[in-house]
Design an enzyme around this catalytic site. Sequence first.
Site, mmCIF file in Angstrom:
data_model
loop_
_atom_site.group_PDB
_atom_site.id
_atom_site.type_symbol
_atom_site.label_atom_id
_atom_site.label_comp_id
_atom_site.label_asym_id
_atom_site.label_seq_id
_atom_site.Cartn_x
_atom_site.Cartn_y
_atom_site.Cartn_z
ATOM 1 N N TYR A 137 1.168 6.142 4.638
ATOM 2 C CA TYR A 137 1.533 5.872 3.240
ATOM 3 C C TYR A 137 2.489 4.678 3.264
ATOM 4 C CZ TYR A 137 2.985 7.662 -1.457
ATOM 5 O OH TYR A 137 3.237 7.858 -2.789
ATOM 6 N N HIS A 142 2.383 0.563 -3.302
ATOM 7 C CA HIS A 142 1.590 1.756 -3.604
ATOM 8 C C HIS A 142 2.499 2.957 -3.840
ATOM 9 C CE1 HIS A 142 -1.579 4.765 -3.443
ATOM 10 N NE2 HIS A 142 -0.944 5.389 -2.463
ATOM 11 N N GLU A 209 -9.213 4.807 -1.776
ATOM 12 C CA GLU A 209 -7.987 4.194 -1.279
ATOM 13 C C GLU A 209 -8.399 3.153 -0.252
ATOM 14 O OE1 GLU A 209 -5.167 7.256 -0.084
ATOM 15 O OE2 GLU A 209 -4.611 7.594 -2.183
ATOM 16 N N GLU A 211 -7.888 0.957 2.720
ATOM 17 C CA GLU A 211 -6.971 1.043 3.850
ATOM 18 C C GLU A 211 -7.541 0.332 5.069
ATOM 19 O OE1 GLU A 211 -5.311 4.861 4.688
ATOM 20 O OE2 GLU A 211 -5.571 5.611 2.643
ATOM 21 N N GLN A 250 -6.280 17.087 -5.742
ATOM 22 C CA GLN A 250 -5.054 16.737 -5.025
ATOM 23 C C GLN A 250 -3.803 17.130 -5.812
ATOM 24 O OE1 GLN A 250 -4.831 12.510 -4.266
ATOM 25 N NE2 GLN A 250 -2.923 12.633 -3.126
ATOM 26 N N TYR A 254 -1.291 19.912 -3.846
ATOM 27 C CA TYR A 254 -0.542 19.218 -2.796
ATOM 28 C C TYR A 254 0.897 19.689 -2.578
ATOM 29 C CZ TYR A 254 2.470 16.037 -5.542
ATOM 30 O OH TYR A 254 3.428 15.509 -6.343
ATOM 31 N N LYS A 263 -8.845 15.399 -0.100
ATOM 32 C CA LYS A 263 -9.077 14.256 0.784
ATOM 33 C C LYS A 263 -10.116 14.548 1.875
ATOM 34 C CE LYS A 263 -5.318 11.576 -0.256
ATOM 35 N NZ LYS A 263 -5.353 10.124 -0.513
ATOM 36 N N THR A 356 -2.903 3.483 1.563
ATOM 37 C CA THR A 356 -3.448 2.565 0.564
ATOM 38 C C THR A 356 -2.717 1.240 0.582
ATOM 39 O OG1 THR A 356 -3.786 4.507 -0.801
ATOM 40 C CG2 THR A 356 -4.047 2.370 -1.890
HETATM 41 CA CA CA Z 1 -4.659 7.488 2.032
#
Ligand code: CA
Length: 425
Positions: A137, A142, A209, A211, A250, A254, A263, A356
């Site tokens: 993260y 982000h 996302e 990445e 999520q 979470y 995810k 992200t």
């Molecule tokens: Ca991610």
Amino acid sequence: MPPFEVPEGDPFGPHNLPYGVFSLTESPGSFSSADSFSSASSAGAGERRVGVRLGAHVLDAGAAARALGSPYAELLARPTLNPLLAAGRTAWSDVRRALTAWVTVPSHRETLEPHFHPLSDVTLHLPFEVADYVDFYASENHARNVGQIFRPDAADSLTPNWKHLPIGYHGRSGTVVVSGTDVVRPSGQRKAPSDTAPVFGPSIRLDIEAEVGFVVGAPSAMGTPVPLSSFREHVFGLCLLNDWSARDIQAWEYVPLGPFLGKSFATSVSAWITPLDALEDARVAPPTRTHPLLPYLDDSSEEPGGYDLRISVAINDHVVSEPPFSTMYWTAAQQLAHMTVNGASLRTGDLYGSGTVSGPSETERGSLLELTWNGRTTLDLPDGKRTFLEDGDEVTLTAWAPGPGGTRVGLGEVKGRITPPPESS
Ligand code: CA
């Protein structure tokens, strides 16, 4: 065009040479160029082989190594990259040096020609067996956007730990899939703040996302942390990664243990793994650190740990964002150091996502969550408005990095199309 004649400016020239795993696509009634040169060391249709991309062709690396009597044939004539990954930094550099010579020295042309296949004749597979999968993260932009969206009343959009450690979680390696694999819309529980009870059904807030994924080659011993300075001894290369995310699932699940079913249904990676050795000219210093770091994360005396990767996000071939990887606050070396500082070991094939990638501007955000500010605004595509993904939408991430002498190093693409959930859900 013959395989050796790569056009000027091609991002997959001899300066790049990413690795993948391919098989010849069976095409009844036609014969590929390989058939006319068939031998025990050539790829049969359907058989998986390690390949190296040059322009619009893939070189069967194991067959090439055998044809040239190379000592690396044993490492390369495999159906997966794992043996090469496990071989370590010295072998990676030696193999890359050999491959560079094979594709550039004219005297090898006649021997190697039969072992090149047009990309249009091959199917690309997941290039390595994924061991453990971790996702971070690391983008401050982000993290601040997410903080402002979900915790608008908080004094600081970052959580108190954010500038002190790279936040991450363990994901599901078994659902990492190669580019081109369809993604079935997941179902699960969701509960909007205004609902009195959760409901079950297909996600209505399916997101992406954008990445970068880092691929671990050399393992480490349990109980022994991997310091910042050993990053290049363990990490082989990188790929593009799309961390598909069901925001509604999520949001309800979470707290307090982090992402789970929102995810774990799918993570897509590009078919080509770009070795770190191809990205020397893309290394940059990460953003200025605003908080002092504990010694195991302090990279102020290390070589630059950032990478200048220019990512592009498209939905149905329409570009919606261009996130700059150079803005990432935490580097891949810091993530590796943090991931092992408690003594957790690394395994060959471990994959970790950067988190992200979002830049400071509105056109540099790496998720629809941020691009539509959690559905409050819409993205205007040629085929209609979007807040989150619709069935049939195809998302494509592409990227390139600066290479030697003004060249570009292509990082390939990761593509995935959303298909409807099964009838029963
Ligand atoms: Ca991610």
